[in-house]
Design a protein around this motif. Structure first.
Motif, PDB file in Angstrom:
ATOM      1  N   LEU A   1      -6.299  -0.340   3.623  1.00 38.59           N
ATOM      2  CA  LEU A   1      -6.970  -0.357   2.316  1.00 38.59           C
ATOM      3  C   LEU A   1      -7.966   0.867   2.053  1.00 38.59           C
ATOM      4  CD1 LEU A   1      -7.975  -4.091   1.872  1.00 38.59           C
ATOM      5  CD2 LEU A   1      -6.542  -2.936   0.280  1.00 38.59           C
ATOM      6  N   ALA A   2      -8.511   1.328   3.387  1.00 42.32           N
ATOM      7  CA  ALA A   2      -9.371   2.140   3.223  1.00 42.32           C
ATOM      8  C   ALA A   2      -8.500   3.534   2.421  1.00 42.32           C
ATOM      9  CB  ALA A   2     -10.149   2.915   4.342  1.00 42.32           C
ATOM     10  N   LEU A   3      -7.302   3.920   2.930  1.00 42.54           N
ATOM     11  CA  LEU A   3      -6.615   4.959   2.273  1.00 42.54           C
ATOM     12  C   LEU A   3      -6.338   4.642   0.775  1.00 42.54           C
ATOM     13  CD1 LEU A   3      -5.321   7.650   2.543  1.00 42.54           C
ATOM     14  CD2 LEU A   3      -3.293   6.318   2.912  1.00 42.54           C
TER      15      LEU A   3
ATOM     16  N   LEU B   1       0.906  -1.055  -0.122  1.00 44.55           N
ATOM     17  CA  LEU B   1      -0.020  -0.032   0.083  1.00 44.55           C
ATOM     18  C   LEU B   1       0.737   1.187  -0.106  1.00 44.55           C
ATOM     19  CD1 LEU B   1      -2.856  -1.111   2.237  1.00 44.55           C
ATOM     20  CD2 LEU B   1      -2.740  -1.573   0.063  1.00 44.55           C
ATOM     21  N   ASP B   2       1.908   1.108   0.711  1.00 45.58           N
ATOM     22  CA  ASP B   2       2.900   2.334   0.600  1.00 45.58           C
ATOM     23  C   ASP B   2       3.324   2.555  -0.732  1.00 45.58           C
ATOM     24  OD1 ASP B   2       2.500   3.066   3.234  1.00 45.58           O
ATOM     25  OD2 ASP B   2       4.151   2.153   4.078  1.00 45.58           O
TER      26      ASP B   2
ATOM     27  N   PRO C   1     -15.391  -2.145   7.699  1.00 42.17           N
ATOM     28  CA  PRO C   1     -16.205  -1.330   6.573  1.00 42.17           C
ATOM     29  C   PRO C   1     -15.852  -1.566   5.162  1.00 42.17           C
ATOM     30  CG  PRO C   1     -14.172  -0.201   7.928  1.00 42.17           C
ATOM     31  CD  PRO C   1     -14.161  -1.577   8.255  1.00 42.17           C
ATOM     32  N   MET C   2     -14.841  -2.426   4.879  1.00 45.27           N
ATOM     33  CA  MET C   2     -14.265  -2.345   3.443  1.00 45.27           C
ATOM     34  C   MET C   2     -15.525  -2.659   2.464  1.00 45.27           C
ATOM     35  SD  MET C   2     -11.490  -1.562   2.144  1.00 45.27           S
ATOM     36  CE  MET C   2     -11.214  -1.550   0.430  1.00 45.27           C
TER      37      MET C   2
ATOM     38  N   PRO D   1     -10.532   8.940   4.839  1.00 44.18           N
ATOM     39  CA  PRO D   1     -10.905   7.802   5.729  1.00 44.18           C
ATOM     40  C   PRO D   1     -10.798   7.919   7.300  1.00 44.18           C
ATOM     41  CG  PRO D   1      -9.206   6.947   4.553  1.00 44.18           C
ATOM     42  CD  PRO D   1      -9.512   8.434   3.960  1.00 44.18           C
ATOM     43  N   ARG D   2     -11.874   7.521   7.874  1.00 45.71           N
ATOM     44  CA  ARG D   2     -11.776   7.694   9.399  1.00 45.71           C
ATOM     45  C   ARG D   2     -10.643   6.891  10.067  1.00 45.71           C
ATOM     46  NH1 ARG D   2     -17.387   7.458   8.967  1.00 45.71           N
ATOM     47  NH2 ARG D   2     -17.326   4.888   9.607  1.00 45.71           N
ATOM     48  N   ALA D   3      -9.976   7.451  11.078  1.00 51.49           N
ATOM     49  CA  ALA D   3      -8.907   6.630  11.716  1.00 51.49           C
ATOM     50  C   ALA D   3      -9.291   4.983  11.870  1.00 51.49           C
ATOM     51  CB  ALA D   3      -8.379   7.354  12.834  1.00 51.49           C
TER      52      ALA D   3
END
Length: 375
Positions: A234-236, A38-39, A96-97, A223-225
């Motif tokens: 993944l949200a980011l 992801l990074d 929440p994905m 996205p919320r923390a």
């Protein structure tokens, strides 16, 4: 989401990374590999848009070549996003994905409609090219020493049709009355222009590019923390891809003729994201380019090649619209220069418009592929 929340979420992953140095690396195999993946995605998106921003000089931004580079970058990011989502497909069924990815897919459907409208706009540009070719054929003096009345009449007619075609549809009913003193237009001709215009639009007459962009960007928030932590980042990734999707479709609508264009879509991407600074810089440059244009001259799009066509054809029309025009007076040199400008831009578009069309089609299919491969 406030920057502190994002930093808090990242600090948890950083803590996990620090712990991994003190413990057996195999203790956290999946989270650590996911974090690296992801990074890497965030860095790639940032690098793509830093390069695009660096290449966006005044004479380059919003050209077919530059927007083609933008689409190439989007396609690379979209493919990496598809792979990430596919690799972590099991995560898509969890909260929440499940909600976040479904929201992305709903926005991407609206982007597909934009792609269809843009391809209609490309077809509209091809119609303008045909009119330009008529003008060039009528006024080209390389094969004849003197122009006849019929050739001048034909060039005037094509220039008027071109000017009408390049106006926003809402403005076309009041078009160019001051230009028509040397060429009598009739009802049948006006109906013909409307018919040709209508053939190029496959979207319904009530469809609005501005509303479609608003739908893509509506309630788009970082996205919320809690979501960031629950999805292992993944949200980011989904937020980043949605933001890039919004920006790319906005650029396409800004540049290419489409129905009910509108550029006033709210953009705010927090600058602590690596990719946000170059994206917002490009947004500001495009808005500045929009402000440079007179309101009545940007209804057909901000594409650099369109601006060149509009400028040269308008100046040429002014020159040959005078009474008793001929190529033996003092205007002849300027007329030849304007015709040459139209020839140059027409040749350039012949080489670049078809590849650009294919890239828009590729964007459409890549979005569909992402959706189908993760269902």
């Amino acid at each position: 989401m406030p920057e502190t929340e994002y930093s808090f979420g990242r600090s948890l992953l950083s803590l996990r990374r620090d712990q991994a140095h003190l413990m057996d690396q195999s203790a956290f195999p999946e989270p650590m590999s996911m974090e690296v993946e992801l990074d890497s995605f965030q860095r790639q998106v940032a690098e793509k848009f830093i390069d695009l921003n660096a290449s966006a000089a005044d004479d380059e931004i919003l050209s077919l070549e530059w927007i083609g580079k933008l689409l190439d970058s989007f396609l690379c990011c979209q493919e990496d996003f598809r792979v990430i989502i596919f690799n972590h497909k099991s995560q898509l069924l969890k909260q929440p994905m499940d909600r976040l990815i479904e929201d992305y897919f709903e926005r991407s459907v609206k982007a597909l409609d934009v792609c269809n409208a843009i391809r209609d706009g490309i077809e509209q540009i091809r119609q303008w090219q045909k009119l330009i070719e008529i003008v060039i054929s009528a006024l080209d003096t390389s094969r004849k020493q003197q122009l006849g009345e019929g050739e001048i009449h034909r060039a005037k007619k094509a220039l008027i049709d071109l000017a009408i075609g390049m106006l926003d549809e809402k403005e076309s009913s009041n078009t160019l009355a001051h230009r028509n003193r040397s060429f009598a237009r009739n009802k049948d001709h006006n109906q013909h222009i409307g018919y040709i215009r209508s053939l190029s639009w496959s979207v319904s007459r009530s469809w609005s590019a501005a509303r479609q962009l608003q739908g893509i960007g509506n309630n788009l928030a970082t996205p919320r923390a809690s979501d960031f932590i629950a999805t292992n980042g993944l949200a980011l990734t989904v937020y980043t891809m949605t933001s890039i999707l919004l920006f790319v479709t906005w650029v396409l609508v800004a540049a290419i003729p489409c129905q009910d264009r509108g550029l006033h879509v709210h953009f705010y991407f927090p600058r602590h994201f690596q990719w946000a600074v170059p994206v917002m810089s490009l947004h500001d440059k495009i808005m500045e380019e929009s402000r440079k244009r007179d309101k009545k001259k940007k209804g057909c799009g901000l594409l650099r090649e369109i601006n060149q066509i509009e400028r040269s054809s308008r100046m040429l029309s002014d020159l040959i619209d005078s009474d008793n025009f001929s190529l033996i007076d003092e205007k002849s040199l300027e007329v030849k220069e304007r015709v040459q400008e139209l020839m140059n831009v027409c040749e350039a578009m012949k080489d670049s418009l078809d590849p650009f069309d294919r890239k828009v089609r590729d964007v459409f299919h890549q979005i569909v592929r992402t959706r189908t491969n993760t269902r």
